[in-house]
Scaffold this motif. Structure first.
Motif, PDB file in Angstrom:
ATOM      1  N   ARG A  63       3.022   8.677   5.088  1.00  0.00           N
ATOM      2  CA  ARG A  63       1.595   8.653   5.349  1.00  0.00           C
ATOM      3  C   ARG A  63       1.034   9.955   6.082  1.00  0.00           C
ATOM      4  O   ARG A  63       1.889  10.385   6.995  1.00  0.00           O
ATOM      5  CB  ARG A  63       0.629   7.523   6.131  1.00  0.00           C
ATOM      6  CG  ARG A  63       1.309   7.537   7.696  1.00  0.00           C
ATOM      7  CD  ARG A  63       0.824   6.276   8.125  1.00  0.00           C
ATOM      8  NE  ARG A  63       1.609   5.425   9.446  1.00  0.00           N
ATOM      9  CZ  ARG A  63       2.841   5.187   9.291  1.00  0.00           C
ATOM     10  NH1 ARG A  63       3.328   4.771   8.324  1.00  0.00           N
ATOM     11  NH2 ARG A  63       3.533   4.824  10.695  1.00  0.00           N
ATOM     12  N   GLU A  88       2.426  10.327  -4.877  1.00  0.00           N
ATOM     13  CA  GLU A  88       1.658  11.418  -4.660  1.00  0.00           C
ATOM     14  C   GLU A  88       1.933  12.041  -3.096  1.00  0.00           C
ATOM     15  O   GLU A  88       2.019  13.139  -2.926  1.00  0.00           O
ATOM     16  CB  GLU A  88       0.247  11.083  -4.546  1.00  0.00           C
ATOM     17  CG  GLU A  88      -0.268  10.635  -5.976  1.00  0.00           C
ATOM     18  CD  GLU A  88      -1.625  10.118  -5.987  1.00  0.00           C
ATOM     19  OE1 GLU A  88      -2.135   9.551  -4.966  1.00  0.00           O
ATOM     20  OE2 GLU A  88      -1.969   9.683  -7.028  1.00  0.00           O
ATOM     21  N   MET A  89       2.304  11.098  -2.108  1.00  0.00           N
ATOM     22  CA  MET A  89       2.449  11.553  -0.725  1.00  0.00           C
ATOM     23  C   MET A  89       3.786  12.308  -0.614  1.00  0.00           C
ATOM     24  O   MET A  89       4.103  13.290   0.206  1.00  0.00           O
ATOM     25  CB  MET A  89       2.509  10.419   0.203  1.00  0.00           C
ATOM     26  CG  MET A  89       1.356   9.651   0.508  1.00  0.00           C
ATOM     27  SD  MET A  89       0.226  10.828   1.592  1.00  0.00           S
ATOM     28  CE  MET A  89      -0.871  11.317   0.145  1.00  0.00           C
ATOM     29  N   SER A 129       0.779  -1.149  -0.190  1.00  0.00           N
ATOM     30  CA  SER A 129      -0.131   0.033   0.113  1.00  0.00           C
ATOM     31  C   SER A 129       0.857   1.279  -0.090  1.00  0.00           C
ATOM     32  O   SER A 129       0.251   2.370  -0.549  1.00  0.00           O
ATOM     33  CB  SER A 129      -0.904  -0.126   1.301  1.00  0.00           C
ATOM     34  OG  SER A 129      -0.182   0.218   2.340  1.00  0.00           O
ATOM     35  N   ASN A 141      -0.472   0.477  -7.296  1.00  0.00           N
ATOM     36  CA  ASN A 141      -0.944   1.327  -6.227  1.00  0.00           C
ATOM     37  C   ASN A 141      -0.155   2.027  -5.232  1.00  0.00           C
ATOM     38  O   ASN A 141      -0.020   3.337  -4.974  1.00  0.00           O
ATOM     39  CB  ASN A 141      -2.122   0.534  -5.720  1.00  0.00           C
ATOM     40  CG  ASN A 141      -3.223   0.366  -6.501  1.00  0.00           C
ATOM     41  OD1 ASN A 141      -3.334   1.150  -7.631  1.00  0.00           O
ATOM     42  ND2 ASN A 141      -4.360  -0.319  -6.181  1.00  0.00           N
ATOM     43  N   THR A 159       2.321   4.835  -6.785  1.00  0.00           N
ATOM     44  CA  THR A 159       1.400   5.889  -7.222  1.00  0.00           C
ATOM     45  C   THR A 159       0.973   6.622  -6.022  1.00  0.00           C
ATOM     46  O   THR A 159       1.349   8.031  -5.790  1.00  0.00           O
ATOM     47  CB  THR A 159       0.070   5.245  -7.830  1.00  0.00           C
ATOM     48  OG1 THR A 159       0.315   4.973  -9.042  1.00  0.00           O
ATOM     49  CG2 THR A 159      -0.721   6.759  -8.036  1.00  0.00           C
ATOM     50  N   TYR A 160       0.861   5.910  -4.835  1.00  0.00           N
ATOM     51  CA  TYR A 160       0.739   6.544  -3.668  1.00  0.00           C
ATOM     52  C   TYR A 160       1.803   7.158  -2.989  1.00  0.00           C
ATOM     53  O   TYR A 160       1.744   8.266  -2.409  1.00  0.00           O
ATOM     54  CB  TYR A 160       0.174   5.529  -2.547  1.00  0.00           C
ATOM     55  CG  TYR A 160      -0.136   5.989  -1.302  1.00  0.00           C
ATOM     56  CD1 TYR A 160      -1.219   6.717  -0.714  1.00  0.00           C
ATOM     57  CD2 TYR A 160       0.956   5.615  -0.311  1.00  0.00           C
ATOM     58  CE1 TYR A 160      -1.195   7.276   0.372  1.00  0.00           C
ATOM     59  CE2 TYR A 160       0.808   6.063   1.045  1.00  0.00           C
ATOM     60  CZ  TYR A 160      -0.208   6.705   1.331  1.00  0.00           C
ATOM     61  OH  TYR A 160      -0.150   7.266   2.678  1.00  0.00           O
ATOM     62  N   THR A 172       1.876   2.753   2.821  1.00  0.00           N
ATOM     63  CA  THR A 172       1.854   3.588   3.989  1.00  0.00           C
ATOM     64  C   THR A 172       2.690   3.340   5.107  1.00  0.00           C
ATOM     65  O   THR A 172       3.059   4.203   5.892  1.00  0.00           O
ATOM     66  CB  THR A 172       0.165   3.336   4.539  1.00  0.00           C
ATOM     67  OG1 THR A 172       0.205   1.779   4.708  1.00  0.00           O
ATOM     68  CG2 THR A 172      -0.826   3.654   3.534  1.00  0.00           C
TER      69      THR A 172
END
Length: 190
Positions: free
Chosen positions: A128, A179-180, A122, A172, A175-176, A124
């Protein structure tokens, strides 16, 4: 895992080093075919840039020890965790200073940091946004250690680069994380 580590080193990390070597040759006015890997990989410039790369494992699963052994890295080029204590940093500075591969004090600094981890599903655990608007995770922790440690900064050349690699990652998660990191950078620079 060993195969993935070799694949990572050969297909991602070596090309980063080769790119620097091609830049060196270009600055000297020498033309070199960037696809002449044997010439590049056996050059003194390649050895120099490889020596000036610091490898950091982001978890036990990063198997940074396998990278060190398979890639013939010096022990003082490898950190097994991303939050080293001052004693470990002092050891790195001392060992890098004794390096015969590097000619002068300015060269006795790392120009690249390679962060390696085995898996992210994920993203995270890496970065995060908390409810209070601050960031947590492995990457913000690493950046905090980096920015707050004068000792760590002594290890790094001006304009150093940071590269993050995973042995396995979901699309995913990547990408996450991207972005973070954009949000983190905006907050950090703002």
């Amino acid at each position: 895992i060993s195969y993935l580590i070799d694949l990572l080193y050969n297909t991602k990390i070596i090309p980063l080093i080769r790119k620097k070597v091609v830049g060196d040759f270009s600055q000297k006015g020498q033309l070199v075919n960037k696809f002449n890997y044997k010439l590049l990989d056996n050059s003194q410039e390649f050895k120099l840039h490889k020596r000036k790369t610091l490898f950091i494992g982001l978890s036990d699963g990063s198997h940074i020890d396998i990278i060190r052994r398979n890639s013939y890295l010096n022990n003082d080029q490898v950190l097994t965790n991303y939050y080293p204590d001052d004693n470990k940093i002092d050891d790195l500075v001392k060992e890098l200073g004794k390096s015969d591969d590097l000619a002068n004090d300015e060269e006795k600094k790392f120009e690249s940091i390679v962060l390696v981890d085995d898996f992210t599903a994920s993203g995270t655990s890496f970065i995060r946004l908390k409810d209070d608007g601050s960031f947590s995770g492995k990457l913000p922790t690493f950046f905090t250690v980096l920015e707050s440690s004068d000792r760590f900064k002594k290890l790094l050349a001006d304009g150093y680069e940071i590269h993050l690699f995973f042995l396995i990652a979901t699309k995913n998660a990547l990408t996450y994380i991207k972005e973070m990191l954009v949000q983190y950078r905006q907050q950090y620079e703002g």
